[in-house]
Design a protein around this motif. Structure first.
Motif, PDB file in Angstrom:
ATOM      1  N   TYR A 186     -12.500  -2.048  -3.674  1.00  0.00           N
ATOM      2  CA  TYR A 186     -13.039  -2.181  -2.316  1.00  0.00           C
ATOM      3  C   TYR A 186     -14.568  -2.059  -2.291  1.00  0.00           C
ATOM      4  CZ  TYR A 186      -8.431  -2.120  -0.078  1.00  0.00           C
ATOM      5  OH  TYR A 186      -7.165  -2.435   0.354  1.00  0.00           O
ATOM      6  N   ASN A 202      -2.367   0.287   6.654  1.00  0.00           N
ATOM      7  CA  ASN A 202      -1.812  -0.908   7.292  1.00  0.00           C
ATOM      8  C   ASN A 202      -0.875  -1.692   6.364  1.00  0.00           C
ATOM      9  OD1 ASN A 202      -3.771  -1.904   5.627  1.00  0.00           O
ATOM     10  ND2 ASN A 202      -4.897  -3.029   7.196  1.00  0.00           N
ATOM     11  N   ARG A 223       2.483  -6.189   8.993  1.00  0.00           N
ATOM     12  CA  ARG A 223       1.750  -5.032   9.512  1.00  0.00           C
ATOM     13  C   ARG A 223       2.362  -4.524  10.815  1.00  0.00           C
ATOM     14  NH1 ARG A 223      -4.091  -7.275   7.400  1.00  0.00           N
ATOM     15  NH2 ARG A 223      -4.232  -5.927   5.559  1.00  0.00           N
ATOM     16  N   ARG A 249      -1.828 -14.375   4.665  1.00  0.00           N
ATOM     17  CA  ARG A 249      -2.563 -13.644   5.727  1.00  0.00           C
ATOM     18  C   ARG A 249      -1.770 -13.695   7.033  1.00  0.00           C
ATOM     19  NH1 ARG A 249      -7.094 -10.499   4.357  1.00  0.00           N
ATOM     20  NH2 ARG A 249      -7.874 -10.847   6.462  1.00  0.00           N
ATOM     21  N   PHE A 306      -4.702   1.871  11.228  1.00  0.00           N
ATOM     22  CA  PHE A 306      -5.671   0.850  10.782  1.00  0.00           C
ATOM     23  C   PHE A 306      -5.855   0.958   9.265  1.00  0.00           C
ATOM     24  CE2 PHE A 306      -9.612  -1.289  12.875  1.00  0.00           C
ATOM     25  CZ  PHE A 306      -9.576  -2.317  11.965  1.00  0.00           C
ATOM     26  N   THR A 307      -6.050   2.192   8.766  1.00  0.00           N
ATOM     27  CA  THR A 307      -6.240   2.367   7.323  1.00  0.00           C
ATOM     28  C   THR A 307      -4.925   2.143   6.579  1.00  0.00           C
ATOM     29  OG1 THR A 307      -8.026   3.927   7.715  1.00  0.00           O
ATOM     30  CG2 THR A 307      -7.017   3.978   5.537  1.00  0.00           C
ATOM     31  N   LEU A 357     -10.398   5.107   3.276  1.00  0.00           N
ATOM     32  CA  LEU A 357      -9.639   4.014   2.654  1.00  0.00           C
ATOM     33  C   LEU A 357      -9.331   4.346   1.192  1.00  0.00           C
ATOM     34  CD1 LEU A 357      -8.487   1.108   2.721  1.00  0.00           C
ATOM     35  CD2 LEU A 357     -10.802   0.280   2.227  1.00  0.00           C
ATOM     36  N   LYS A 389       0.827  -1.210   0.000  1.00  0.00           N
ATOM     37  CA  LYS A 389       0.000   0.000   0.000  1.00  0.00           C
ATOM     38  C   LYS A 389       0.866   1.267   0.000  1.00  0.00           C
ATOM     39  CE  LYS A 389      -4.032  -2.194   2.188  1.00  0.00           C
ATOM     40  NZ  LYS A 389      -5.039  -2.080   3.285  1.00  0.00           N
ATOM     41  N   THR A 418      -5.551  -7.224  10.554  1.00  0.00           N
ATOM     42  CA  THR A 418      -5.950  -6.021   9.815  1.00  0.00           C
ATOM     43  C   THR A 418      -5.684  -4.764  10.628  1.00  0.00           C
ATOM     44  OG1 THR A 418      -7.688  -7.319   8.759  1.00  0.00           O
ATOM     45  CG2 THR A 418      -7.874  -4.923   8.599  1.00  0.00           C
ATOM     46  N   HIS A 449      -2.097  -5.490   1.633  1.00  0.00           N
ATOM     47  CA  HIS A 449      -3.376  -6.180   1.434  1.00  0.00           C
ATOM     48  C   HIS A 449      -3.083  -7.608   1.009  1.00  0.00           C
ATOM     49  CE1 HIS A 449      -7.330  -7.277  -0.178  1.00  0.00           C
ATOM     50  NE2 HIS A 449      -6.649  -7.816  -1.178  1.00  0.00           N
ATOM     51  N   GLY A 450      -3.935  -8.531   1.413  1.00  0.00           N
ATOM     52  CA  GLY A 450      -3.855  -9.901   0.904  1.00  0.00           C
ATOM     53  C   GLY A 450      -5.241 -10.495   0.815  1.00  0.00           C
ATOM     54  N   PHE A 462     -15.414   3.638   7.146  1.00  0.00           N
ATOM     55  CA  PHE A 462     -14.018   3.947   6.799  1.00  0.00           C
ATOM     56  C   PHE A 462     -13.767   3.981   5.293  1.00  0.00           C
ATOM     57  CE2 PHE A 462     -14.311  -0.669   7.555  1.00  0.00           C
ATOM     58  CZ  PHE A 462     -13.814  -1.166   6.351  1.00  0.00           C
ATOM     59  N   HIS A 513     -16.879  -2.881   0.606  1.00  0.00           N
ATOM     60  CA  HIS A 513     -16.848  -2.050   1.823  1.00  0.00           C
ATOM     61  C   HIS A 513     -17.545  -0.711   1.644  1.00  0.00           C
ATOM     62  CE1 HIS A 513     -14.282  -4.873   3.780  1.00  0.00           C
ATOM     63  NE2 HIS A 513     -13.250  -4.668   2.999  1.00  0.00           N
TER      64      HIS A 513
HETATM   65  P1  IDP Z   1      -8.063  -6.957   5.155  1.00  0.00           P
HETATM   66  O1  IDP Z   1      -7.300  -5.909   4.367  1.00  0.00           O
HETATM   67  O2  IDP Z   1      -7.241  -7.473   6.326  1.00  0.00           O
HETATM   68  O3  IDP Z   1      -8.639  -8.051   4.322  1.00  0.00           O
HETATM   69  P2  IDP Z   1     -10.742  -5.748   5.286  1.00  0.00           P
HETATM   70  O4  IDP Z   1     -11.725  -5.980   6.381  1.00  0.00           O
HETATM   71  O5  IDP Z   1     -11.027  -6.345   3.946  1.00  0.00           O
HETATM   72  O6  IDP Z   1      -9.300  -6.195   5.831  1.00  0.00           O
HETATM   73  O7  IDP Z   1     -10.600  -4.159   5.126  1.00  0.00           O
HETATM   74  C1  IDP Z   1      -9.956  -3.610   4.011  1.00  0.00           C
HETATM   75  C2  IDP Z   1      -9.067  -2.493   4.464  1.00  0.00           C
HETATM   76  O8  IDP Z   1      -9.884  -1.433   4.985  1.00  0.00           O
HETATM   77  C3  IDP Z   1      -8.112  -2.839   5.631  1.00  0.00           C
HETATM   78  O9  IDP Z   1      -6.923  -3.449   5.209  1.00  0.00           O
HETATM   79  C4  IDP Z   1      -7.863  -1.463   6.228  1.00  0.00           C
HETATM   80  O10 IDP Z   1      -6.914  -0.733   5.434  1.00  0.00           O
HETATM   81  C5  IDP Z   1      -9.214  -0.793   6.072  1.00  0.00           C
HETATM   82  N1  IDP Z   1     -10.048  -0.966   7.268  1.00  0.00           N
HETATM   83  C6  IDP Z   1     -10.779  -2.053   7.626  1.00  0.00           C
HETATM   84  N2  IDP Z   1     -11.438  -1.862   8.765  1.00  0.00           N
HETATM   85  C7  IDP Z   1     -11.144  -0.604   9.159  1.00  0.00           C
HETATM   86  C8  IDP Z   1     -11.541   0.181  10.288  1.00  0.00           C
HETATM   87  O11 IDP Z   1     -12.307  -0.237  11.156  1.00  0.00           O
HETATM   88  N3  IDP Z   1     -10.991   1.432  10.351  1.00  0.00           N
HETATM   89  C9  IDP Z   1     -10.143   1.933   9.405  1.00  0.00           C
HETATM   90  N4  IDP Z   1      -9.770   1.213   8.319  1.00  0.00           N
HETATM   91  C10 IDP Z   1     -10.252  -0.042   8.209  1.00  0.00           C
END
Ligand code: IDP
Length: 141
Positions: free
Chosen positions: A51, A114, A104, A87, A111-112, A63, A11, A93, A117-118, A59, A54
């Motif tokens: 995405y 991070n 990570r 993973r 959190f955002t 994101l 990212k 996450t 991605h996988g 978020f 979502h």
């Molecule tokens: P993942 O990337 O571990 O599969 P997902 O739930 O698919 O997780 O979420 C996609 C991306 O959205 C996360 O990697 C993260 O960057 C962001 N994200 C997910 N949940 C939150 C949150 O509660 N707050 C802020 N960002 C979030």
């Protein structure tokens, strides 16, 4: 155990901190073959499409803004049980919950933001790979 493919993104925050090579080394040390790779700067439309699942989440806008804030590197990783093993290598996450030694834990800023991605399943991996790569851009060996 099955040979699988998974889709990975380095990212914008991890690219900005010059961690592409370090993360590629971690992929290779973990036994993954990198069978496709490219750098790109996502448009909002591309990030929103990737995405889409979502789009109702609170978020989502942050994101998409983050994912379009700078270049990313996308790759296809191949190996035994690749989806789950990748993973595990990434960590949780929410980086606050990521175990020491995971990508990570080492490279996330929030959190955002991070770092990586996988894909979370073989089916989503196939869809995500097809979102970014044409068949002739994948080079198994
Ligand atoms: P993942 O990337 O571990 O599969 P997902 O739930 O698919 O997780 O979420 C996609 C991306 O959205 C996360 O990697 C993260 O960057 C962001 N994200 C997910 N949940 C939150 C949150 O509660 N707050 C802020 N960002 C979030």
């Amino acid at each position: 155990m099955a040979i699988e493919r998974t889709f990975s993104i380095i990212k914008p925050n991890a690219v900005a901190k010059n961690a592409i090579g370090a993360i590629y080394s971690r992929f290779e040390a973990a036994g993954f073959k990198i069978i496709a790779a490219k750098m790109l700067h996502l448009s909002r439309e591309q990030a929103e499409g990737f995405y889409a699942e979502h789009k109702e989440r609170p978020f989502f806008n942050d994101l998409v803004t983050f994912m379009t804030s700078g270049p990313i590197v996308v790759q296809v990783l191949e190996g035994e049980n690749a989806v789950l093993r990748h993973r595990d290598l990434m960590g949780a996450t929410n980086p606050a919950n990521a175990l020491a030694g995971t990508l990570r834990a080492d490279y996330a800023d929030s959190f955002t933001a991070n770092a990586v991605h996988g894909s979370d399943a073989v089916e989503s991996a196939a869809r995500e790979i097809a979102y970014f790569f044409a068949d002739d851009e994948i080079c198994p060996r």
